[in-house]
Design a protein around this motif. Structure first.
Motif, PDB file in Angstrom:
ATOM      1  N   LYS A  19       1.004  -1.043  -0.104  1.00 25.74           N
ATOM      2  CA  LYS A  19      -0.111  -0.406   0.191  1.00 25.74           C
ATOM      3  C   LYS A  19       0.556   1.611  -0.233  1.00 25.74           C
ATOM      4  CE  LYS A  19      -0.247   0.183   4.951  1.00 25.74           C
ATOM      5  NZ  LYS A  19      -1.842   0.066   6.255  1.00 25.74           N
ATOM      6  N   ASP A  20       2.051   1.265   0.472  1.00 20.60           N
ATOM      7  CA  ASP A  20       3.108   2.161   0.408  1.00 20.60           C
ATOM      8  C   ASP A  20       4.945   1.563   0.056  1.00 20.60           C
ATOM      9  OD1 ASP A  20       4.381   4.562   0.906  1.00 20.60           O
ATOM     10  OD2 ASP A  20       3.642   5.009   2.921  1.00 20.60           O
ATOM     11  N   LYS A  21       4.770   2.179  -1.371  1.00 17.27           N
ATOM     12  CA  LYS A  21       6.168   1.192  -1.782  1.00 17.27           C
ATOM     13  C   LYS A  21       7.002   2.350  -1.574  1.00 17.27           C
ATOM     14  CE  LYS A  21       3.599  -1.499  -5.065  1.00 17.27           C
ATOM     15  NZ  LYS A  21       3.549  -2.141  -6.878  1.00 17.27           N
ATOM     16  N   SER A  22       6.784   3.520  -1.278  1.00 13.07           N
ATOM     17  CA  SER A  22       7.818   4.591  -0.387  1.00 13.07           C
ATOM     18  C   SER A  22       8.823   4.096   0.822  1.00 13.07           C
ATOM     19  CB  SER A  22       7.275   5.698  -0.412  1.00 13.07           C
ATOM     20  OG  SER A  22       6.507   5.897   0.946  1.00 13.07           O
ATOM     21  N   LEU A  23       8.605   3.215   1.768  1.00 12.29           N
ATOM     22  CA  LEU A  23       8.238   2.322   2.984  1.00 12.29           C
ATOM     23  C   LEU A  23       9.255   1.068   2.856  1.00 12.29           C
ATOM     24  CD1 LEU A  23       5.341   2.954   5.173  1.00 12.29           C
ATOM     25  CD2 LEU A  23       7.560   4.240   4.784  1.00 12.29           C
ATOM     26  N   ASN A  24      10.882   1.165   2.380  1.00 14.41           N
ATOM     27  CA  ASN A  24      11.782   0.537   2.221  1.00 14.41           C
ATOM     28  C   ASN A  24      12.425   0.050   3.354  1.00 14.41           C
ATOM     29  OD1 ASN A  24      11.032  -0.323  -0.100  1.00 14.41           O
ATOM     30  ND2 ASN A  24      12.584   2.224  -0.626  1.00 14.41           N
ATOM     31  N   PHE A  25      11.792  -0.854   4.332  1.00 13.96           N
ATOM     32  CA  PHE A  25      12.701  -2.003   5.660  1.00 13.96           C
ATOM     33  C   PHE A  25      13.322  -2.742   5.179  1.00 13.96           C
ATOM     34  CE2 PHE A  25       8.359  -2.874   5.203  1.00 13.96           C
ATOM     35  CZ  PHE A  25       8.237  -4.602   6.240  1.00 13.96           C
ATOM     36  N   GLY A  26      14.299  -3.058   6.724  1.00 13.50           N
ATOM     37  CA  GLY A  26      14.722  -4.347   6.098  1.00 13.50           C
ATOM     38  C   GLY A  26      14.298  -5.425   6.832  1.00 13.50           C
ATOM     39  N   VAL A  27      14.771  -6.819   6.882  1.00 10.93           N
ATOM     40  CA  VAL A  27      13.618  -7.881   7.401  1.00 10.93           C
ATOM     41  C   VAL A  27      14.532  -9.061   7.308  1.00 10.93           C
ATOM     42  CG1 VAL A  27      12.221  -8.342   5.755  1.00 10.93           C
ATOM     43  CG2 VAL A  27      11.760  -9.561   7.608  1.00 10.93           C
ATOM     44  N   SER A  28      14.386 -10.123   8.689  1.00  9.28           N
ATOM     45  CA  SER A  28      15.900 -10.541   8.812  1.00  9.28           C
ATOM     46  C   SER A  28      15.366 -12.094   8.893  1.00  9.28           C
ATOM     47  CB  SER A  28      16.756 -10.382   8.995  1.00  9.28           C
ATOM     48  OG  SER A  28      16.866 -10.038  10.434  1.00  9.28           O
ATOM     49  N   VAL A  29      16.345 -13.165   8.635  1.00  3.54           N
ATOM     50  CA  VAL A  29      15.983 -14.677   9.465  1.00  3.54           C
ATOM     51  C   VAL A  29      17.368 -15.311   9.413  1.00  3.54           C
ATOM     52  CG1 VAL A  29      15.184 -16.243   7.268  1.00  3.54           C
ATOM     53  CG2 VAL A  29      13.963 -16.606   9.742  1.00  3.54           C
ATOM     54  N   THR A  30      17.160 -16.223  10.586  1.00  3.38           N
ATOM     55  CA  THR A  30      18.907 -16.926  10.621  1.00  3.38           C
ATOM     56  C   THR A  30      18.080 -18.229  10.220  1.00  3.38           C
ATOM     57  OG1 THR A  30      17.760 -18.132  12.769  1.00  3.38           O
ATOM     58  CG2 THR A  30      19.076 -16.264  13.338  1.00  3.38           C
ATOM     59  N   ASP A  31      19.245 -18.861   9.007  1.00  2.00           N
ATOM     60  CA  ASP A  31      19.189 -19.765   8.784  1.00  2.00           C
ATOM     61  C   ASP A  31      18.573 -20.658   9.416  1.00  2.00           C
ATOM     62  OD1 ASP A  31      19.173 -21.365   5.916  1.00  2.00           O
ATOM     63  OD2 ASP A  31      21.596 -21.461   5.842  1.00  2.00           O
ATOM     64  N   GLY A  32      17.762 -21.991   8.906  1.00  2.00           N
ATOM     65  CA  GLY A  32      17.445 -22.986  10.106  1.00  2.00           C
ATOM     66  C   GLY A  32      16.961 -22.453  10.562  1.00  2.00           C
ATOM     67  N   TYR A  33      16.099 -21.006  10.576  1.00  2.00           N
ATOM     68  CA  TYR A  33      14.730 -20.887  11.163  1.00  2.00           C
ATOM     69  C   TYR A  33      14.977 -20.759  12.655  1.00  2.00           C
ATOM     70  CZ  TYR A  33      13.752 -20.779   5.827  1.00  2.00           C
ATOM     71  OH  TYR A  33      14.469 -20.451   4.421  1.00  2.00           O
ATOM     72  N   GLU A  34      15.891 -21.151  13.501  1.00  2.00           N
ATOM     73  CA  GLU A  34      16.095 -21.057  14.876  1.00  2.00           C
ATOM     74  C   GLU A  34      15.011 -20.617  15.586  1.00  2.00           C
ATOM     75  OE1 GLU A  34      18.630 -22.086  13.474  1.00  2.00           O
ATOM     76  OE2 GLU A  34      18.954 -24.143  13.259  1.00  2.00           O
ATOM     77  N   ASN A  35      14.851 -19.114  15.247  1.00  2.00           N
ATOM     78  CA  ASN A  35      14.746 -18.367  15.680  1.00  2.00           C
ATOM     79  C   ASN A  35      13.835 -17.490  15.057  1.00  2.00           C
ATOM     80  OD1 ASN A  35      16.297 -18.054  18.117  1.00  2.00           O
ATOM     81  ND2 ASN A  35      18.803 -17.393  16.365  1.00  2.00           N
ATOM     82  N   PRO A  36      12.803 -16.372  15.340  1.00  2.00           N
ATOM     83  CA  PRO A  36      11.710 -16.137  14.933  1.00  2.00           C
ATOM     84  C   PRO A  36      12.785 -14.949  14.353  1.00  2.00           C
ATOM     85  CG  PRO A  36      11.608 -15.374  16.819  1.00  2.00           C
ATOM     86  CD  PRO A  36      12.653 -16.487  17.224  1.00  2.00           C
ATOM     87  N   PRO A  37      11.395 -14.408  12.534  1.00  2.00           N
ATOM     88  CA  PRO A  37      12.155 -13.288  12.238  1.00  2.00           C
ATOM     89  C   PRO A  37      11.891 -12.109  12.377  1.00  2.00           C
ATOM     90  CG  PRO A  37      10.668 -14.635  10.700  1.00  2.00           C
ATOM     91  CD  PRO A  37      10.493 -15.376  12.004  1.00  2.00           C
ATOM     92  N   SER A  38      12.707 -11.042  12.146  1.00  2.00           N
ATOM     93  CA  SER A  38      12.600  -9.716  13.007  1.00  2.00           C
ATOM     94  C   SER A  38      12.673  -9.241  12.055  1.00  2.00           C
ATOM     95  CB  SER A  38      13.748  -9.318  13.751  1.00  2.00           C
ATOM     96  OG  SER A  38      14.950  -9.810  13.450  1.00  2.00           O
ATOM     97  N   ASP A  39      11.931  -7.357  12.420  1.00  2.00           N
ATOM     98  CA  ASP A  39      11.957  -6.178  11.165  1.00  2.00           C
ATOM     99  C   ASP A  39      12.427  -4.932  11.136  1.00  2.00           C
ATOM    100  OD1 ASP A  39       9.085  -5.491  11.097  1.00  2.00           O
ATOM    101  OD2 ASP A  39       8.927  -6.914  11.836  1.00  2.00           O
ATOM    102  N   LYS A  40      12.118  -3.918  10.588  1.00  2.00           N
ATOM    103  CA  LYS A  40      12.214  -2.895  11.515  1.00  2.00           C
ATOM    104  C   LYS A  40      10.874  -1.722  10.202  1.00  2.00           C
ATOM    105  CE  LYS A  40      17.566  -2.750  11.673  1.00  2.00           C
ATOM    106  NZ  LYS A  40      17.993  -2.400  11.829  1.00  2.00           N
ATOM    107  N   TYR A  41      10.189  -2.452  10.369  1.00  2.00           N
ATOM    108  CA  TYR A  41       8.337  -2.389   9.706  1.00  2.00           C
ATOM    109  C   TYR A  41       7.968  -0.478  10.370  1.00  2.00           C
ATOM    110  CZ  TYR A  41       4.175  -1.438   6.953  1.00  2.00           C
ATOM    111  OH  TYR A  41       3.023  -0.812   6.869  1.00  2.00           O
ATOM    112  N   VAL A  42       8.242  -0.738  11.764  1.00  2.00           N
ATOM    113  CA  VAL A  42       7.562   0.005  13.030  1.00  2.00           C
ATOM    114  C   VAL A  42       8.209   1.178  12.613  1.00  2.00           C
ATOM    115  CG1 VAL A  42       6.791   0.553  15.198  1.00  2.00           C
ATOM    116  CG2 VAL A  42       6.154  -1.460  14.456  1.00  2.00           C
TER     117      VAL A  42
END
Length: 265
Positions: free
Chosen positions: A109-132
């Motif tokens: 809905k707003d393609k001007s907002l670029n942010f990072g999202v990540s997850v460890t390989d193997g997915y032992e830990n939940p992903p995290s993001d910087k949307y907020v």
């Protein structure tokens, strides 16, 4: 009557020339021999290496697709909206060490907002993001730009750092920055960034501009305010300096800090 001329006799090839023109069956057979054992081994090695390379490429593609789908599903489930997630890249991986998948995402809905999202390989830990983070940064940039002087030599923007308990609660509900800050004032780092195109010689006007904005932020109740100066030279090199909240409590402190700008790698 003309006398009959005898037809000239063709000279018979000598035994020596016949030997030269006739190919030895043994030599011809040698030329048509099957490949040697060394050639077979070399061809086999190349074939095996090609298969290994193809396996590695296919495996990487599969893992990349899986990471992409994982990150996309995580964002859409968490925020109940659609996102465009870029192709993730694996960083920090080594023998016996799992890396982390990083991608850039943006809300549909707003393609001007670029942010990072990540997850460890193997997915032992939940992903995290910087949307907020980027939502709040956009809100605060708009607010602070109302205080920027008309003849300011730099472009001003805000970035937000989140830590502690707020790191989890803020990302479960997109409350406003002011509401979140009132509840978790110690979990926020507020950055005021000044950007300049070219190489700035006199840093005093920028220091003055940054300090006036730090004061405005303090008046709004934001306690910890960092400043950041960044400039991009004609050769595309980037120079700058972060100034801590302690260094940013005075114009002179900011001036001394940003005057010690360094090339960023």
């Amino acid at each position: 009557m003309a006398k009959n001329k005898s037809t000239p006799k063709l000279a018979k090839p000598s035994k020596r020339s016949r030997k030269k023109t006739q190919k030895s069956p043994q030599k011809a057979n040698r030329k048509r021999k099957e490949p040697t054992a060394a050639r077979i081994a070399y061809t086999t090695l190349i074939f095996i290496l090609t298969l290994i390379a193809l396996f590695v490429i296919v495996r990487k593609v599969i893992h990349t697709v899986q990471a992409h789908n994982k990150l996309e599903q995580y964002l859409e489930t968490k925020y109940d909206e659609d996102f465009d997630v870029g192709i993730p890249t694996l960083e920090g991986a080594a023998l016996g060490v799992k890396g982390t998948w990083y991608a850039t995402a943006r809300p549909a809905k707003d393609k001007s907002l670029n942010f990072g999202v990540s997850v460890t390989d193997g997915y032992e830990n939940p992903p995290s993001d910087k949307y907020v983070n980027v939502i709040w940064a956009k809100e605060e940039t708009k607010k602070i730009q109302a205080y920027v002087t008309k003849d300011s030599p730099v472009e001003i923007e805000v970035s937000i750092g989140i830590s502690g308990e707020l790191k989890e609660t803020a990302r479960q509900n997109k409350s406003s920055f002011e509401d979140a800050y009132k509840q978790y004032p110690n979990d926020v780092i507020y950055f005021i960034r000044a950007k300049y195109e070219g190489e700035q010689k006199d840093m005093q006007p920028t220091a003055r501009e940054l300090y006036s904005l730090v004061e405005k932020s303090h008046e709004r109740g934001i306690k910890e305010v960092w400043t950041k100066y960044a400039e991009k030279h004609s050769d595309n090199s980037e120079w700058g300096k972060y100034c801590s909240s302690d260094e940013s409590v005075s114009e002179e402190g900011i001036y001394e800090c940003i005057s010690d700008k360094r090339r960023e790698i």
